[in-house]
Design an enzyme around this catalytic site. Sequence first.
Site, mmCIF file in Angstrom:
data_model
loop_
_atom_site.group_PDB
_atom_site.id
_atom_site.type_symbol
_atom_site.label_atom_id
_atom_site.label_comp_id
_atom_site.label_asym_id
_atom_site.label_seq_id
_atom_site.Cartn_x
_atom_site.Cartn_y
_atom_site.Cartn_z
ATOM 1 N N HIS A 104 0.852 -1.196 0.000
ATOM 2 C CA HIS A 104 0.000 0.000 0.000
ATOM 3 C C HIS A 104 0.877 1.232 0.000
ATOM 4 C CE1 HIS A 104 0.757 -1.301 4.149
ATOM 5 N NE2 HIS A 104 0.783 -0.014 4.479
ATOM 6 N N HIS A 106 0.771 5.273 1.038
ATOM 7 C CA HIS A 106 0.064 6.309 1.802
ATOM 8 C C HIS A 106 0.120 7.616 1.011
ATOM 9 C CE1 HIS A 106 0.349 4.140 5.818
ATOM 10 N NE2 HIS A 106 1.315 3.524 5.144
#
Length: 121
Positions: A104, A106
Amino acid sequence: MTYDSGNVFAKILKGEIPCKKVYEDTHVLAFHDINPQAPTHVLVIPKGAYVSMDDFSETASDAELAGFVRGVGKVARQLGLVEPGYRVLANHGRNANQDVPHFHLHIFGGRNLGPMLKRPE
Ligand code: 5GP
């Protein structure tokens, strides 16, 4: 490292856990972080099963890599972050304190984000 399909982002992708969705297309899902570190804190994840930046950069297809980068840019534009500015960050592994073992990225924004890294205490 093998992919653990029971991780929390895998559950979000399967719809087993809710999320505050920001954007979705063939390659990516973007949603608000549950514990925001800035006024805007959004996570962008690929739909494929990749543990981290290392795994994604080495084994994802060109279409997935391109789709992911395009998706991140779209999310930042959709959130109105281009003009004021934003920061992107990906944690890989132990020294970066990666918590969730699904790759992932951010996206932070909404205020001046200060220095890039917190200094050791
Ligand atoms: P990491 O340290 O792995 O880079 O960041 C994991 C991020 O996922 C953290 O910022 C944490 O707040 C967020 N997070 C953990 N569990 C959930 C969840 O169930 N939903 C959402 N939206 N974010 C989560």
